[in-house]
Enzyme design. Structure first.
Site, PDB file in Angstrom:
ATOM      1  N   CYS A   1       0.824  -1.216   0.000  1.00 27.70           N
ATOM      2  CA  CYS A   1       0.000   0.000   0.000  1.00 27.70           C
ATOM      3  C   CYS A   1       0.853   1.259   0.000  1.00 27.70           C
ATOM      4  O   CYS A   1       0.347   2.351  -0.209  1.00 27.70           O
ATOM      5  CB  CYS A   1      -0.959  -0.009   1.180  1.00 27.70           C
ATOM      6  SG  CYS A   1      -0.158  -0.264   2.751  1.00 27.70           S
ATOM      7  N   LEU A   2       2.156   1.114   0.245  1.00 23.02           N
ATOM      8  CA  LEU A   2       3.005   2.312   0.331  1.00 23.02           C
ATOM      9  C   LEU A   2       4.125   2.222  -0.694  1.00 23.02           C
ATOM     10  O   LEU A   2       4.716   1.161  -0.851  1.00 23.02           O
ATOM     11  CB  LEU A   2       3.588   2.412   1.747  1.00 23.02           C
ATOM     12  CG  LEU A   2       4.138   3.759   2.172  1.00 23.02           C
ATOM     13  CD1 LEU A   2       3.081   4.839   2.080  1.00 23.02           C
ATOM     14  CD2 LEU A   2       4.688   3.696   3.580  1.00 23.02           C
TER      15      LEU A   2
END
Lengths: 410, 102
Positions: B101-102
């Site tokens: 997600c990052l």
């Protein structure tokens, strides 16, 4: 009388019990929630326990205190769901008929998936920190560890709280600095992905943290086995990485009861409509939190946003109205970077984490994708919010279930 | 950003991954494969088709999962796409790189 059954009294199930107890018509509907455990754990605390930042009592409460009095809490394991006849078979032998079923059975680690991971070195030189037991054993190990090669490792995606392993590496850097032994520890972060950061904006904004904290990255590592005798992990391409202390995030899987019920994919996650949260196979089954296969992060904040939308969709379903395709994959997470600082990220299915302000566009007070002390205070304050607001289904002011685009630098 | 390939303009991200699978053609795949010195064989095509179909069903891909797919075992997957088989095969298949997600 009709019956709504919730499987699992973790973060997602407990929130749903609280939402629905307020919004479902009584006495027409009876709500039953099933879980075999006695304790509710604040799972984000597993990250802090190894570093002596939290004590066990900070992260453990009883399940009972968060379930409304007029919701039936049944303490039993779940044998299986017979979806074609709308029945749940419990381990205690009881059979429960349902009109609507919510699956919130979560995800858990499956170290047995990787040969050698769970042999005699397990919780001696090979640790997880995704269970209370693993996290506590690791705390005890770190208290006496004299240094060497620390390898922080992700087995495969998807995992719960995907940034937690990186937070672990950052906090380890701080921890060993504070103990004046950083020079005796080599920290390596091993990932099956292309790097510690995989999104372009995050890579640009945050890559410098790795160099600053002297965290060595080994990317594209697809683990085949753990060789705990020779203390190394080996990948399918033959690469080997030596360790003295391995902190791994094993494969994450859904609950075995999903497999027994024939309702899951090959990791026991339930195929689910990513916008409505309805099961793809059965109209009267909904899936919340980590148990589903939707391409959102497996995180408490995601379950929180889902719960607000799912409550509305369940009421619509009961009234025979079309479901709202509203869930956008929204997640909002504080990320510890060590040294008393943290980041905040806010993203959804379509937008990667970017810089900006939160929750008020242009104002903040929190800054997105930037390290700050205030974000760290936010992360610590969040434990109070979790116990006192989130689980009880109280709306958190100014934070909407779907992601807000204003105030962000796309 | 845009990239000119096989006389066509396609849209790719900073790392050269197609941003729209609809722009993908077998000819584009062959050109992308050349960047890794890979000549696509029938086995390559079977794997690429499998990856595309999993992607369309929102299934997150991992090397172990592909190994259990009955389409290709892990050893052959490494042999077909050496040096990071998942990210290279994803690029050639026109689907996003597996990401966090990052």
């Amino acid at each position: 009388m009709k019956r709504l059954v919730i499987l699992g009294a973790g973060t997602a199930g407990t929130m749903m019990a609280n939402h629905l107890h307020k919004s479902l018509n009584r006495p027409e509907w009876e709500i039953t929630i099933i879980d075999e455990k006695e304790e509710h754990h604040y799972q984000p605390g597993y990250l802090f326990l190894p570093f002596d930042i939290y004590e066990p009592e900070d992260i453990v409460k009883t399940i009972d205190e968060f379930i409304p009095k007029d919701v039936h809490l049944v303490r039993s394991g779940i044998d299986k769901i017979e979806a074609d006849s709308n029945k749940v078979l419990l381990s205690n032998g009881d059979v429960l008929h349902y009109d609507v079923l919510i699956i919130a059975t979560g995800a858990k680690i499956a170290p047995e998936e990787i040969p050698g991971m769970q042999d005699e070195a397990w919780h001696k030189s090979v640790f997880d920190f995704y269970t209370f037991e693993g996290s506590l054993a690791l705390r005890n190990k770190l208290r006496e560890w004299e240094g060497g090669r620390l390898v922080v490792h992700i087995t495969e995606m998807p995992i719960k709280c995907p940034v937690a392993p990186l937070e672990f590496a950052f906090l380890a850097d701080s921890y060993f600095k504070n103990k004046h032994m950083r020079e005796r520890v080599e920290i390596t972060f091993v990932t099956p992905l292309s790097g510690a950061f995989t999104k372009p904006k995050a890579t640009e904004a945050l890559d410098h943290l790795l160099a600053e904290k002297q965290i060595h990255i080994e990317s594209d590592f697809a683990i085949e086995r753990v060789d705990s005798i020779n203390k190394k992990i080996v990948d399918y391409g033959g690469r080997e990485i030596p360790f003295d202390l391995l902190v791994t995030v094993p494969t994450n899987k859904g609950d075995e009861c999903i497999e027994r019920s024939g309702l899951g994919d090959d990791l026991n996650f339930v195929p689910t409509n990513k916008a409505t949260l309805q099961s793809l196979a059965h109209d009267n089954i909904f899936v919340l939190g980590d148990a589903s296969n939707i391409p959102a992060s497996k995180a408490g904040s995601v379950a929180h946003f889902e719960a607000e939308i799912l409550t509305e969709n369940i009421l619509r379903f009961i009234h025979g109205e079309p479901l709202k395709e509203e869930f956008d994959g929204h997640a909002n997470c504080f990320i510890e970077t060590g040294g008393g600082k943290a980041l905040l990220i806010d993203f959804n299915y379509t937008h990667e984490p970017v810089e900006g302000t939160f929750p008020f566009p242009g104002v903040g007070p929190l800054r997105l994708l930037k390290e700050s002390r205030m974000n760290h205070m936010g992360k610590l304050a969040f434990r109070w919010i979790y116990w006192n607001m989130l689980l009880k289904g109280t709306h958190i002011p100014f934070v909407s279930a779907t992601m807000q685009e204003a105030g962000k630098e796309f | 950003m845009e990239k000119q390939i096989c006389g066509k303009v396609i849209h790719v991200n900073e790392e050269g991954y197609l941003t729209d699978l609809n722009e993908w053609t077998p000819e584009i795949a062959e050109e992308l494969a050349k960047e890794y010195d890979i000549t696509l064989s029938p086995r390559h095509w079977e794997v690429l088709k499998y990856l595309q179909s999993e992607h369309k069903n929102n299934v997150p891909l991992s090397i172990r999962k592909i190994g259990k797919s009955n389409v290709v075992d892990i050893k052959e997957f490494y042999a077909l796409f050496p040096q990071g088989p998942l990210k290279i095969s994803s690029k050639i298949a026109g689907i996003p790189k597996p990401a966090s997600c990052l």
